[in-house]
Design an enzyme around this catalytic site. Structure first.
Site, PDB file in Angstrom:
ATOM      1  N   ASN A 154     -57.376  73.278  39.743  1.00 17.17           N
ATOM      2  CA  ASN A 154     -56.687  72.435  38.766  1.00 17.17           C
ATOM      3  C   ASN A 154     -57.592  72.412  37.529  1.00 17.17           C
ATOM      4  O   ASN A 154     -58.569  71.669  37.485  1.00 17.17           O
ATOM      5  CB  ASN A 154     -56.505  71.037  39.361  1.00 17.17           C
ATOM      6  CG  ASN A 154     -55.749  70.113  38.434  1.00 17.17           C
ATOM      7  OD1 ASN A 154     -55.458  70.471  37.288  1.00 17.17           O
ATOM      8  ND2 ASN A 154     -55.435  68.934  38.922  1.00 17.17           N
TER       9      ASN A 154
ATOM     10  N   ARG B   8     -52.617  74.904  39.595  1.00 21.84           N
ATOM     11  CA  ARG B   8     -51.696  73.882  39.105  1.00 21.84           C
ATOM     12  C   ARG B   8     -51.463  74.126  37.621  1.00 21.84           C
ATOM     13  O   ARG B   8     -52.410  74.210  36.845  1.00 21.84           O
ATOM     14  CB  ARG B   8     -52.313  72.501  39.312  1.00 21.84           C
ATOM     15  CG  ARG B   8     -51.431  71.439  38.756  1.00 21.84           C
ATOM     16  CD  ARG B   8     -52.091  70.087  38.753  1.00 21.84           C
ATOM     17  NE  ARG B   8     -51.154  69.137  38.204  1.00 21.84           N
ATOM     18  CZ  ARG B   8     -51.506  68.085  37.500  1.00 21.84           C
ATOM     19  NH1 ARG B   8     -52.763  67.831  37.258  1.00 21.84           N
ATOM     20  NH2 ARG B   8     -50.584  67.271  37.038  1.00 21.84           N
TER      21      ARG B   8
ATOM     22  N   HIS C 173     -45.311  65.578  37.513  1.00 23.78           N
ATOM     23  CA  HIS C 173     -45.839  65.071  38.797  1.00 23.78           C
ATOM     24  C   HIS C 173     -44.999  65.573  39.976  1.00 23.78           C
ATOM     25  O   HIS C 173     -44.968  64.930  41.030  1.00 23.78           O
ATOM     26  CB  HIS C 173     -45.836  63.523  38.831  1.00 23.78           C
ATOM     27  CG  HIS C 173     -46.851  62.877  37.942  1.00 23.78           C
ATOM     28  ND1 HIS C 173     -46.631  61.670  37.337  1.00 23.78           N
ATOM     29  CD2 HIS C 173     -48.088  63.265  37.576  1.00 23.78           C
ATOM     30  CE1 HIS C 173     -47.691  61.338  36.610  1.00 23.78           C
ATOM     31  NE2 HIS C 173     -48.581  62.289  36.733  1.00 23.78           N
TER      32      HIS C 173
ATOM     33  N   ARG D   4     -50.686  55.926  27.509  1.00 22.34           N
ATOM     34  CA  ARG D   4     -49.410  56.383  26.921  1.00 22.34           C
ATOM     35  C   ARG D   4     -48.376  55.255  26.943  1.00 22.34           C
ATOM     36  O   ARG D   4     -48.287  54.529  27.937  1.00 22.34           O
ATOM     37  CB  ARG D   4     -48.871  57.581  27.711  1.00 22.34           C
ATOM     38  CG  ARG D   4     -49.586  58.872  27.420  1.00 22.34           C
ATOM     39  CD  ARG D   4     -49.177  59.976  28.368  1.00 22.34           C
ATOM     40  NE  ARG D   4     -50.152  60.149  29.436  1.00 22.34           N
ATOM     41  CZ  ARG D   4     -50.008  60.968  30.468  1.00 22.34           C
ATOM     42  NH1 ARG D   4     -48.925  61.700  30.585  1.00 22.34           N
ATOM     43  NH2 ARG D   4     -50.939  61.057  31.397  1.00 22.34           N
TER      44      ARG D   4
ATOM     45  N   GLU E 147     -51.915  66.378  46.156  1.00 22.61           N
ATOM     46  CA  GLU E 147     -51.302  67.482  45.414  1.00 22.61           C
ATOM     47  C   GLU E 147     -51.917  68.823  45.807  1.00 22.61           C
ATOM     48  O   GLU E 147     -51.222  69.839  45.844  1.00 22.61           O
ATOM     49  CB  GLU E 147     -51.445  67.223  43.901  1.00 22.61           C
ATOM     50  CG  GLU E 147     -50.540  66.092  43.444  1.00 22.61           C
ATOM     51  CD  GLU E 147     -50.869  65.537  42.077  1.00 22.61           C
ATOM     52  OE1 GLU E 147     -51.830  64.756  41.976  1.00 22.61           O
ATOM     53  OE2 GLU E 147     -50.172  65.868  41.114  1.00 22.61           O
TER      54      GLU E 147
END
Ligand code: AMP
Length: 394
Positions: A7, A90, A179, A238, A381
């Protein structure tokens, strides 16, 4: 089969070596603060745990450092780079091109590059990880798992914006959803837990980034993040949903530049903008000491999640379980409590004593008579990427 999961972020490379199909994690590590003289390298196996500070100037240097740890005579886990059979990368944005796990070739790399305009913080760094891994692990099969791919099943009526058609048809403007790897992983565990496949689930991923997904019969039906990962829930930095006219007003009336507004919405808003903190642990502590901004920010955050739960229950016409996952979802009993308060109309009720128990396992935190289950499921993940790479190559 040894699958290395990479990742690669803008200033970090996180990695895991997983043996499949046994799912055995051989080592876990990360290099953070790439580009600095005090980059941190973490590396952990069953027998060893090492943390060191190095000067790591580039992603290439970072991957070389990782390789030397994997090959190290004392603490390493492989004898040669050829022992890595496949690498699962990823990548955040696969756009409209990719809804499946995909073998990497020149065409795939050029599409990832092209999509950098839609995910400028993520795709370029993800691509760099691929290019570096190809140089170092020349015999491994390189595979990409896109964060957007799982949402390929979202129907057009949910993913298309009410803008002139050509923007959807020619320019790819639509809600993509992110996601996906996490939502897929936890929803499959939920279905196993419920002993059912035809379920209506709402998966709530609350970490640094936050998103919520409606999942019917194992398929993503709608998602709170949109064209980019900035829409939807209130996140660490955010804003999530806002009226787009605010941007126009800030530029034309308040004198902000467009770049400033973009920076403000992505890096200075959300919980940070509301409280001055972006880590929920700090916000919870401040709230418990009476900080009014922190108390309100927690309430606003939970309110937004509840709105999406209501919307998705309506669009799926029912609900079997809600799932809490990721750093906040798994660890914050307070956030779960705020979200689940007074939801008896929706048939779910939190059991406070179960909710307060800390555990790393899949668990049910609803009362025994709650018709809708409330599940806490740790996301993984990396394991999901390893599973998808293994499935693709078998
Ligand atoms: P993630 O992106 O999934 O790694 O989540 C990271 C975020 O989870 C952190 O920024 C914290 O806000 C939050 N977090 C982690 N542990 C806790 C905890 N024990 N209580 C509340 N929030 C937590």
């Amino acid at each position: 089969m040894n699958i290395l999961i990479i990742n690669s972020g803008s200033s970090s490379i996180k990695y895991q070596l997983i043996k499949m199909p046994s799912k055995k994690v051989i080592c876990v590590g990360a290099i953070e603060r790439i580009g600095s003289t005090d980059a941190i390298s973490n590396y952990k196996t069953d027998a060893n745990k090492v943390e060191k500070i190095y000067e790591i100037a580039s992603h290439k240097a970072g991957l070389e450092r990782i390789t030397s740890l994997l090959l190290d005579a004392e603490i390493g886990v492989i004898d040669s780079t050829e022992d890595i059979d496949a690498i699962g990368h990823r990548v955040v944005h696969g756009g409209a091109y990719y809804t499946e796990t995909t073998l990497i070739d020149e065409e795939v790399k050029s599409k990832i590059k092209k999509l950098s305009t839609l995910a400028p913080l993520h795709n370029p760094a993800n691509l760099l990880g691929i290019v570096m891994a190809e140089e170092v692990f020349t015999t491994a099969t390189q595979v990409v798992v896109f964060d957007t791919a799982y949402h390929g099943t979202v129907p057009v009526k949910a993913k298309k914006y009410a803008l002139p058609n050509e923007l959807y048809e020619n320019d790819g403007i639509q809600a993509y959803g992110f996601h996906g790897t996490s939502h897929k992983y936890v929803s499959e565990i939920a279905n196993e837990y419920l002993h059912k496949e035809n379920t209506k689930l709402i998966s709530i991923h609350l970490g640094n980034g936050c998103s919520i997904t409606a999942i019917k019969d194992g398929k993503s039906m709608d998602h709170s993040m949109g064209f980019t990962p900035s829409n939807g829930l209130i996140m660490g930095t955010r804003s999530g949903d806002i009226d787009h006219s605010i941007i126009y007003y800030m530029v034309n009336t308040l004198g902000y530049s467009l770049d400033d507004v973009n920076e403000l919405l992505n890096k200075k808003s959300g919980m940070l903008g509301l409280t001055g903190f972006n880590d929920l642990r700090d916000i919870e502590e401040e709230a418990s000491n009476g900080n009014a901004n922190c108390i309100l920010a927690l309430e606003m955050n939970a309110y937004r999640i509840r709105k999406y739960i209501g919307a998705y229950t309506a669009t799926m016409n029912g609900l079997d379980a809600i799932i809490f996952t990721a750093g906040i979802g798994e660890n914050s009993s307070l956030m779960r409590q705020l979200v689940c308060k007074d939801m008896d109309y929706f048939n779910f009720q939190l059991d406070d004593s179960k909710n307060d128990l800390r555990s790393k396992n899949v668990r049910e935190v609803n009362t025994t008579d709650s018709k809708v289950k409330i599940l806490v499921i740790p996301t993984n993940e990396e394991l999901e990427i390893a599973k998808q790479v293994y499935e693709l190559l078998h």
